[in-house]
Design a protein around this motif. Structure first.
Motif, PDB file in Angstrom:
ATOM      1  N   ILE A  34      30.398  38.062  36.147  1.00 44.60           N
ATOM      2  CA  ILE A  34      31.333  38.771  35.199  1.00 44.60           C
ATOM      3  C   ILE A  34      31.681  40.380  36.114  1.00 44.60           C
ATOM      4  CG2 ILE A  34      31.831  40.552  33.343  1.00 44.60           C
ATOM      5  CD1 ILE A  34      30.137  38.407  31.645  1.00 44.60           C
ATOM      6  N   ALA A  35      30.707  40.837  36.827  1.00 41.05           N
ATOM      7  CA  ALA A  35      31.041  41.919  37.735  1.00 41.05           C
ATOM      8  C   ALA A  35      31.960  41.313  38.824  1.00 41.05           C
ATOM      9  CB  ALA A  35      29.712  42.469  38.199  1.00 41.05           C
ATOM     10  N   THR A  36      31.906  40.162  39.269  1.00 43.21           N
ATOM     11  CA  THR A  36      32.571  39.829  40.405  1.00 43.21           C
ATOM     12  C   THR A  36      34.016  39.539  39.777  1.00 43.21           C
ATOM     13  OG1 THR A  36      30.791  38.644  41.357  1.00 43.21           O
ATOM     14  CG2 THR A  36      32.918  37.790  42.098  1.00 43.21           C
ATOM     15  N   LEU A  37      34.093  38.961  38.688  1.00 43.41           N
ATOM     16  CA  LEU A  37      35.569  39.011  38.302  1.00 43.41           C
ATOM     17  C   LEU A  37      36.460  40.191  37.992  1.00 43.41           C
ATOM     18  CD1 LEU A  37      34.875  36.398  35.322  1.00 43.41           C
ATOM     19  CD2 LEU A  37      36.231  35.890  37.416  1.00 43.41           C
ATOM     20  N   GLU A  38      35.268  41.236  37.457  1.00 44.23           N
ATOM     21  CA  GLU A  38      36.123  42.611  37.462  1.00 44.23           C
ATOM     22  C   GLU A  38      36.285  43.156  38.594  1.00 44.23           C
ATOM     23  OE1 GLU A  38      36.677  44.488  34.577  1.00 44.23           O
ATOM     24  OE2 GLU A  38      36.172  42.674  33.004  1.00 44.23           O
ATOM     25  N   PHE A  39      35.714  43.133  39.503  1.00 47.19           N
ATOM     26  CA  PHE A  39      35.896  43.440  40.928  1.00 47.19           C
ATOM     27  C   PHE A  39      37.253  42.975  41.449  1.00 47.19           C
ATOM     28  CE2 PHE A  39      35.448  43.538  45.503  1.00 47.19           C
ATOM     29  CZ  PHE A  39      35.342  45.025  45.846  1.00 47.19           C
ATOM     30  N   ASN A  40      37.263  41.531  41.370  1.00 47.70           N
ATOM     31  CA  ASN A  40      38.432  40.749  41.952  1.00 47.70           C
ATOM     32  C   ASN A  40      39.688  41.528  41.177  1.00 47.70           C
ATOM     33  OD1 ASN A  40      36.753  39.429  43.533  1.00 47.70           O
ATOM     34  ND2 ASN A  40      36.667  37.538  42.481  1.00 47.70           N
ATOM     35  N   TRP A  41      39.665  41.437  39.908  1.00 47.51           N
ATOM     36  CA  TRP A  41      40.879  41.857  39.103  1.00 47.51           C
ATOM     37  C   TRP A  41      41.058  43.305  39.330  1.00 47.51           C
ATOM     38  CZ3 TRP A  41      41.148  44.804  34.066  1.00 47.51           C
ATOM     39  CH2 TRP A  41      42.562  44.783  33.696  1.00 47.51           C
ATOM     40  N   TRP A  42      40.326  44.143  39.771  1.00 44.78           N
ATOM     41  CA  TRP A  42      40.445  45.512  40.185  1.00 44.78           C
ATOM     42  C   TRP A  42      41.452  45.481  41.564  1.00 44.78           C
ATOM     43  CZ3 TRP A  42      36.653  49.281  42.448  1.00 44.78           C
ATOM     44  CH2 TRP A  42      37.051  50.531  42.625  1.00 44.78           C
ATOM     45  N   VAL A  43      40.601  44.637  42.443  1.00 48.24           N
ATOM     46  CA  VAL A  43      41.377  44.669  43.989  1.00 48.24           C
ATOM     47  C   VAL A  43      42.917  43.615  43.999  1.00 48.24           C
ATOM     48  CG1 VAL A  43      40.866  43.723  46.195  1.00 48.24           C
ATOM     49  CG2 VAL A  43      38.991  44.921  44.985  1.00 48.24           C
ATOM     50  N   THR A  44      42.801  42.635  43.386  1.00 45.77           N
ATOM     51  CA  THR A  44      43.822  41.852  43.497  1.00 45.77           C
ATOM     52  C   THR A  44      44.809  41.733  42.272  1.00 45.77           C
ATOM     53  OG1 THR A  44      42.947  39.782  41.924  1.00 45.77           O
ATOM     54  CG2 THR A  44      42.233  40.074  44.354  1.00 45.77           C
ATOM     55  N   LYS A  45      44.563  42.339  41.251  1.00 47.35           N
ATOM     56  CA  LYS A  45      45.482  42.529  40.120  1.00 47.35           C
ATOM     57  C   LYS A  45      45.855  41.297  39.505  1.00 47.35           C
ATOM     58  CE  LYS A  45      45.341  46.901  40.884  1.00 47.35           C
ATOM     59  NZ  LYS A  45      44.309  47.758  40.206  1.00 47.35           N
ATOM     60  N   ARG A  46      45.259  40.095  39.818  1.00 49.08           N
ATOM     61  CA  ARG A  46      45.383  38.825  39.376  1.00 49.08           C
ATOM     62  C   ARG A  46      45.036  38.773  37.891  1.00 49.08           C
ATOM     63  NH1 ARG A  46      43.696  33.957  42.594  1.00 49.08           N
ATOM     64  NH2 ARG A  46      44.631  32.769  40.798  1.00 49.08           N
ATOM     65  N   ASP A  47      45.880  38.594  36.895  1.00 41.61           N
ATOM     66  CA  ASP A  47      45.453  38.603  35.383  1.00 41.61           C
ATOM     67  C   ASP A  47      44.410  37.279  35.076  1.00 41.61           C
ATOM     68  OD1 ASP A  47      45.830  39.935  32.960  1.00 41.61           O
ATOM     69  OD2 ASP A  47      46.526  37.956  32.047  1.00 41.61           O
ATOM     70  N   VAL A  48      44.496  36.507  35.992  1.00 45.57           N
ATOM     71  CA  VAL A  48      43.439  35.257  35.671  1.00 45.57           C
ATOM     72  C   VAL A  48      42.083  36.048  35.493  1.00 45.57           C
ATOM     73  CG1 VAL A  48      43.319  34.632  38.248  1.00 45.57           C
ATOM     74  CG2 VAL A  48      42.822  32.940  36.044  1.00 45.57           C
ATOM     75  N   TYR A  49      41.363  36.789  36.574  1.00 42.24           N
ATOM     76  CA  TYR A  49      40.429  37.325  36.362  1.00 42.24           C
ATOM     77  C   TYR A  49      40.242  38.243  35.379  1.00 42.24           C
ATOM     78  CZ  TYR A  49      40.238  36.035  41.452  1.00 42.24           C
ATOM     79  OH  TYR A  49      40.370  35.344  42.738  1.00 42.24           O
ATOM     80  N   ARG A  50      41.097  39.097  34.668  1.00 44.00           N
ATOM     81  CA  ARG A  50      40.891  39.593  33.527  1.00 44.00           C
ATOM     82  C   ARG A  50      40.602  38.655  32.193  1.00 44.00           C
ATOM     83  NH1 ARG A  50      43.423  40.276  29.100  1.00 44.00           N
ATOM     84  NH2 ARG A  50      45.324  39.198  29.995  1.00 44.00           N
ATOM     85  N   ARG A  51      41.372  37.608  32.256  1.00 43.52           N
ATOM     86  CA  ARG A  51      41.210  36.606  31.177  1.00 43.52           C
ATOM     87  C   ARG A  51      39.899  36.174  31.181  1.00 43.52           C
ATOM     88  NH1 ARG A  51      46.509  35.155  33.034  1.00 43.52           N
ATOM     89  NH2 ARG A  51      45.613  33.002  33.697  1.00 43.52           N
ATOM     90  N   LEU A  52      39.360  35.655  32.448  1.00 49.52           N
ATOM     91  CA  LEU A  52      38.036  35.192  32.764  1.00 49.52           C
ATOM     92  C   LEU A  52      36.713  36.006  32.229  1.00 49.52           C
ATOM     93  CD1 LEU A  52      38.277  32.749  35.693  1.00 49.52           C
ATOM     94  CD2 LEU A  52      37.856  31.886  33.371  1.00 49.52           C
ATOM     95  N   SER A  53      37.338  37.229  32.634  1.00 45.20           N
ATOM     96  CA  SER A  53      36.297  38.396  32.366  1.00 45.20           C
ATOM     97  C   SER A  53      35.873  38.313  30.757  1.00 45.20           C
ATOM     98  CB  SER A  53      36.515  39.516  33.035  1.00 45.20           C
ATOM     99  OG  SER A  53      35.704  40.506  32.718  1.00 45.20           O
ATOM    100  N   ALA A  54      37.082  38.626  30.129  1.00 46.44           N
ATOM    101  CA  ALA A  54      37.175  38.733  28.764  1.00 46.44           C
ATOM    102  C   ALA A  54      36.553  37.601  28.144  1.00 46.44           C
ATOM    103  CB  ALA A  54      38.732  38.903  28.044  1.00 46.44           C
ATOM    104  N   PHE A  55      36.701  36.398  28.537  1.00 47.42           N
ATOM    105  CA  PHE A  55      36.038  35.278  27.721  1.00 47.42           C
ATOM    106  C   PHE A  55      34.684  35.076  27.916  1.00 47.42           C
ATOM    107  CE2 PHE A  55      34.525  30.694  28.950  1.00 47.42           C
ATOM    108  CZ  PHE A  55      34.682  30.100  27.568  1.00 47.42           C
TER     109      PHE A  55
END
Length: 481
Positions: A34-55
């Motif tokens: 989850i920490a990796t997903l949150e960091f990836n979303w912060w850096v890349t802004k790809r919404d798929v990382y946010r959706r996966l993190s929320a899940f």
């Protein structure tokens, strides 16, 4: 076999710990993901990382809650069933367990609230940091718990008082015992691999169902790349741990190998049925010399057999032998699964290989089975000692305890755990069936809609948010049309 209070207390403790360890085996790795997903979303802004993190946050919250509830039982057993052990080792074990609560549990609990409810309330960098702190808390918790266990396996930094109590002479030595670095590395890497296989299996399941395709690709790619590195690393650490066990707990290692006779150029026992009474193996299948090679890294290496130790100082050989071989067999199966997945990924055939995707789905429980087998190897191999070589198990149990007392409490624990884990499994299965896109949509709707909720006073919002990690079914299931 006499069924007395000591044996029943061991069974009860095994039941409680076996269920409880499934939760950190999953949440340690999942929090890092989850920490990796949150960091990836912060850096890349790809919404798929946010959706996966929320899940996965929903899954983590339920698993964390189950871990807290099942973990509360543990301290009670030390007082009710193992009071002599608690009394004699309190000066060592007590502070280390206290440090776990102060440095890990509080950290996880505080920032988990920000992680669950603060996506729209704190800056994005703060949300990422919260995810990192939660992940750090799970690893710090593992540090202290394994420090306690390692001290029980290879005690150091202590002195014995005349009344038998252990007194700490060096907390540094008591924490960093000879087996601690290997046990910490081997266990935490096993936890990470366990979570990795769950993520891989969920991604494969969605890919087979033609659902959440973008999320599935990310889960498959991230978990495969991680596992192709981590599975071999975990096996290498396990080998180093074995060398350490050979040095400090030779009776345990002999039981792991089903080795009765000491000597050089010992064989690798692939399969047998150990006969503890006759001090021999039945139906043995072995490879000559290979045992010395991987146990000592020398084909002429000397390994002590079980006959070198008094019968009363030997563990239950069959339990340790089969648990160890199950763990090793699963590790090899995991490596084969990941390696084949990497080959398919490199050829661009991963998403279309129905057979591999189905196998990946079936492999989700492998990490949990391996963790239970490894824990059984470690704990059963330490017997008949609670503090290896110093305090016997029969001298650790509460003196006034009867078999009837333990039998009744064990029955209550069985019923309670079946309810807790049964309800938790149903809820987790429901979250997974809904899927990441729907969970993310419901989570965002709960935070952004309706406007009347946003208009409530902060005190009202704070009071309502304490109800739990999942405030209502709308957080998990999208509203029906």
């Amino acid at each position: 076999m006499d069924v007395d209070a000591v044996l029943l207390s061991r069974f009860q403790f095994a039941w409680v710990v076996a269920f409880h360890i499934l939760l950190p085996a999953f949440t340690v790795g999942l929090s890092c993901f989850i920490a990796t997903l949150e960091f990836n979303w912060w850096v890349t802004k790809r919404d798929v990382y946010r959706r996966l993190s929320a899940f996965w946050l929903k899954v983590f919250a339920v698993s964390f809650g189950m871990g807290v509830v099942s973990g509360i039982v543990m301290p009670f057993q030390f007082g009710t069933n193992w009071s002599r052990f608690s009394d004699l080792t309190a000066n060592v074990v007590g502070p280390l367990m206290g440090y776990e609560v102060l440095t890990a549990f509080f950290l996880e609990s505080a920032f988990l609230g920000v992680l669950l409810f603060g996506r729209k309330l704190v800056p994005q960098w703060a949300h990422v940091m919260s995810a990192c702190f939660v992940a750090a808390g799970t690893i710090i918790s593992s540090f202290w718990i394994l420090a306690v266990n390692s001290w029980m396996q290879t005690p150091a930094g202590y002195t014995r008082l005349p009344d038998g109590r252990f007194e700490v002479t060096s907390f540094f030595d008591a924490i960093f015992t000879p087996s601690f670095p290997y046990r910490l590395g081997h266990t935490v890497s096993a936890f990470l691999v366990t979570a990795g296989f769950v993520i891989l299996g969920v991604g494969a399941m969605y890919m087979l169902q033609k659902r959440a395709q973008e999320e599935s690709r990310v889960m498959l790619k991230m978990s495969l790349i991680f596992l192709i590195i981590m599975v071999p690393v975990q096996m290498v650490i396990g080998d180093s741990h074995g060398l350490n066990t050979l040095k400090h707990q030779p009776a345990k290692l002999a039981a792991m190998e089903g080795l009765w006779e000491s000597g050089t150029r010992v064989p690798a026992n692939l399969f047998s049925i150990p006969d503890q009474e006759a001090e021999r193996n039945r139906f043995e299948i072995s490879i000559p010399v290979l045992g010395s090679l991987y146990l000592t890294h020398d084909p002429n290496g000397y390994v002590r057999g079980l006959k070198d130790f008094p019968r009363e100082d030997r563990p239950n050989v069959a339990v340790v032998f089969f648990a160890f071989h199950i763990m090793v067999g699963i590790a090899l199966l995991m490596f084969a699964m990941v390696l084949s997945g990497i080959v398919l990924f490199a050829r661009g055939k991963l998403e279309t290989s129905t057979r591999w995707l189905r196998c990946a789905t079936w492999c989700m429980p492998l990490g949990f089975i391996a963790v239970i087998a490894g824990w059984t190897t470690t704990e059963a191999g330490r017997q008949p000692w609670t503090v290896y070589g110093l305090l016997r198990t029969r001298d650790s149990v509460t003196p006034s305890l009867t078999a009837a007392d333990v039998g009744l409490s064990w029955l209550l624990y069985v019923l309670a755990y079946l309810v807790i884990f049964g309800a938790g499994f149903i809820l987790l299965r429901r979250i997974v069936r809904v899927g990441p896109a729907e969970v993310s949509h419901a989570h965002e709707s709960a935070q952004l809609e309706p406007k009347s909720r946003a208009a409530r006073p902060l005190s009202a919002v704070s009071a309502g948010s304490g109800a739990g990690a999942v405030e209502s079914s709308d957080d998990i299931v999208p509203p029906r049309a």
